[in-house]
Design an enzyme around this catalytic site. Sequence first.
Site, PDB file in Angstrom:
ATOM      1  N   LEU A 122      -9.365 -18.547   3.161  1.00 55.83           N
ATOM      2  CA  LEU A 122      -9.555 -19.708   4.022  1.00 55.83           C
ATOM      3  C   LEU A 122     -10.919 -20.279   3.667  1.00 55.83           C
ATOM      4  O   LEU A 122     -11.867 -19.527   3.447  1.00 55.83           O
ATOM      5  CB  LEU A 122      -9.526 -19.313   5.504  1.00 55.83           C
ATOM      6  CG  LEU A 122      -8.157 -19.137   6.178  1.00 55.83           C
ATOM      7  CD1 LEU A 122      -8.332 -18.629   7.595  1.00 55.83           C
ATOM      8  CD2 LEU A 122      -7.361 -20.441   6.181  1.00 55.83           C
ATOM      9  N   ASP A 123     -11.011 -21.602   3.603  1.00 53.57           N
ATOM     10  CA  ASP A 123     -12.274 -22.237   3.238  1.00 53.57           C
ATOM     11  C   ASP A 123     -13.404 -21.855   4.183  1.00 53.57           C
ATOM     12  O   ASP A 123     -13.172 -21.468   5.326  1.00 53.57           O
ATOM     13  CB  ASP A 123     -12.126 -23.768   3.267  1.00 53.57           C
ATOM     14  CG  ASP A 123     -11.075 -24.258   2.289  1.00 53.57           C
ATOM     15  OD1 ASP A 123     -10.933 -23.623   1.233  1.00 53.57           O
ATOM     16  OD2 ASP A 123     -10.401 -25.254   2.594  1.00 53.57           O
ATOM     17  N   TYR A 124     -14.608 -22.026   3.703  1.00 61.79           N
ATOM     18  CA  TYR A 124     -15.818 -21.769   4.498  1.00 61.79           C
ATOM     19  C   TYR A 124     -15.780 -22.536   5.822  1.00 61.79           C
ATOM     20  O   TYR A 124     -16.175 -22.018   6.867  1.00 61.79           O
ATOM     21  CB  TYR A 124     -17.041 -22.187   3.670  1.00 61.79           C
ATOM     22  CG  TYR A 124     -18.374 -21.965   4.339  1.00 61.79           C
ATOM     23  CD1 TYR A 124     -18.903 -20.684   4.483  1.00 61.79           C
ATOM     24  CD2 TYR A 124     -19.124 -23.047   4.804  1.00 61.79           C
ATOM     25  CE1 TYR A 124     -20.143 -20.483   5.088  1.00 61.79           C
ATOM     26  CE2 TYR A 124     -20.364 -22.855   5.402  1.00 61.79           C
ATOM     27  CZ  TYR A 124     -20.864 -21.569   5.548  1.00 61.79           C
ATOM     28  OH  TYR A 124     -22.083 -21.371   6.142  1.00 61.79           O
TER      29      TYR A 124
END
Length: 275
Positions: A122-124
């Site tokens: 999952l993206d930052y």
Amino acid sequence: MKKETKKTTTKVEEPKFELIRLNKFLSHNSNYSRREADKLIEEGKIRVNNKVVTDLATKVKSTDKVEIGKKLIKEEKNKLYTVIVYNKPKGEIVSKKDPQGRKTIYDGLEHKYKHFLSVGRLDYSSEGLLLLSDSVDIVNALMHSDLERVYKIKLNGLITPAVEQAMQSGITIEDATSGAYKGTKIKSMSFAPFLAYDIQTNGTKHSKIKVVINEGKNRELRRFFAHFNLDVLDLKRLEYGGISLNNLPTGKSRYLTKEEYKNLRIFMNEDDRSI
């Protein structure tokens, strides 16, 4: 005078067996969850090597005789694994280390999960459900599956008929670098039709939509909406393969439930993989 000869003895090393918590052994080799296994132990319903065990800290090895009542619980070789659900907050990177010194998910997770691997990323700036496991086979199988992923997304503009058409029919974008990380090597990207979507609010300033897809490409949803000049303001994963966040607080983790482990075993068996 007789010369004494020293007898030499060869020391035979006994095979070493890994000790694991009794509740973990039971949850992986029966239909009981860890919590249910703990209850059985406390109630004196578990016997190890013919002795009733009530200590939750009890550890066993694969050669021990473990029984629930009169039922013998046998270890299914290569099937001991743990899967957890982590509600990843924004501002954590899914990586062991970050060159930029940003906080990683392993800073938020308990120390005992430091060796766990994540099922995808999952993206930052994204949040929500992230699965982790101590089994490489489990991680690979789930990551490369076509299981449903459910996301809740907030956009900075209107969801037009063109966006809906692309969600319904799929689309190939030759330059899909918008919405991607700077310097990405992935230029073009094909998007399969969304399995489902539900536009919850639709406005010129903000829109909210719930989508169901079965792919996990690099920043796929951000790239998709960026093609239509829509920035993803918030992105939260709610489900992965039927496993939901439910009421798990942000930054907290939990074990899979009995039913979730059962479904995982079914998935792995149908996929012709052993766990």
